[in-house]
Design a protein around this motif. Structure first.
Motif, PDB file in Angstrom:
ATOM      1  N   GLU A   6     -20.751  40.529  15.882  1.00 33.36           N
ATOM      2  CA  GLU A   6     -20.294  39.171  15.592  1.00 33.36           C
ATOM      3  C   GLU A   6     -20.357  38.302  16.838  1.00 33.36           C
ATOM      4  O   GLU A   6     -20.238  38.798  17.959  1.00 33.36           O
ATOM      5  CB  GLU A   6     -18.841  39.163  15.084  1.00 33.36           C
ATOM      6  CG  GLU A   6     -18.568  39.993  13.850  1.00 33.36           C
ATOM      7  CD  GLU A   6     -18.054  41.374  14.170  1.00 33.36           C
ATOM      8  OE1 GLU A   6     -17.372  41.967  13.310  1.00 33.36           O
ATOM      9  OE2 GLU A   6     -18.329  41.869  15.287  1.00 33.36           O
ATOM     10  N   SER A   7     -20.523  37.014  16.623  1.00 36.00           N
ATOM     11  CA  SER A   7     -20.476  36.042  17.710  1.00 36.00           C
ATOM     12  C   SER A   7     -20.066  34.697  17.134  1.00 36.00           C
ATOM     13  O   SER A   7     -20.048  34.506  15.912  1.00 36.00           O
ATOM     14  CB  SER A   7     -21.830  35.934  18.410  1.00 36.00           C
ATOM     15  OG  SER A   7     -22.821  35.486  17.511  1.00 36.00           O
ATOM     16  N   CYS A  22     -23.169  37.106  12.323  1.00 41.88           N
ATOM     17  CA  CYS A  22     -23.102  38.560  12.317  1.00 41.88           C
ATOM     18  C   CYS A  22     -24.540  39.064  12.317  1.00 41.88           C
ATOM     19  O   CYS A  22     -25.237  38.960  11.308  1.00 41.88           O
ATOM     20  CB  CYS A  22     -22.350  39.065  11.103  1.00 41.88           C
ATOM     21  SG  CYS A  22     -22.362  40.863  10.889  1.00 41.88           S
ATOM     22  N   THR A 116     -14.676  39.091  16.471  1.00 43.81           N
ATOM     23  CA  THR A 116     -14.732  37.936  17.349  1.00 43.81           C
ATOM     24  C   THR A 116     -13.468  37.103  17.135  1.00 43.81           C
ATOM     25  O   THR A 116     -13.045  36.877  16.001  1.00 43.81           O
ATOM     26  CB  THR A 116     -16.006  37.107  17.107  1.00 43.81           C
ATOM     27  OG1 THR A 116     -16.096  36.051  18.076  1.00 43.81           O
ATOM     28  CG2 THR A 116     -16.048  36.495  15.713  1.00 43.81           C
TER      29      THR A 116
END
Length: 122
Positions: A6-7, A22, A116
């Motif tokens: 994730e980010s 994702c 995240t």
């Protein structure tokens, strides 16, 4: 085996927007239904949204319906969560998950990302 990363998390003011991503690697991404879950400190990991393998079917928790949008791009092996009109109660660690079928409970998913952090200030 599917690896998920994730980010896109961060700190945002109430009313603002964030888009989480994702990224998946490993087995064929398009074979999997995907989900987003979130967990606030001291609370259970709750369902946020899910999407089927093609992106044609989605569902949302009542708390985010109308504000969040889940989507996926199978060509990029990536799923997204567009979050608008954020509220302080949306503050949590957000996790993406993959499974052969679309589920609503985190225990039913086979693969998880590391999460995240999303923090919404009032």
């Amino acid at each position: 085996q599917v690896q998920l990363v994730e980010s896109g998390g961060g700190l945002v003011q109430a009313g603002g927007s964030l888009r989480l991503s994702c990224a998946a690697s490993g087995r064929t991404f398009s074979r999997y239904a995907m989900g987003w879950f979130r967990q606030a400190p001291g609370k259970e990991r709750d369902f946020v949204a899910n999407i089927n393998w093609s992106g044609g079917s989605t569902d949302y928790s009542d708390s985010v319906k109308g504000r969040f949008t889940i989507s996926r791009d199978n060509a990029k092996n990536t799923m997204y969560l567009q979050m608008n009109s954020l509220k302080p109660e949306d503050t949590a660690v957000y996790y993406c998950a993959a499974s052969p079928r679309r589920y609503y409970t985190y225990a039913d998913y086979d693969y998880w990302g590391q999460g995240t952090q999303v923090t919404v200030s009032s």
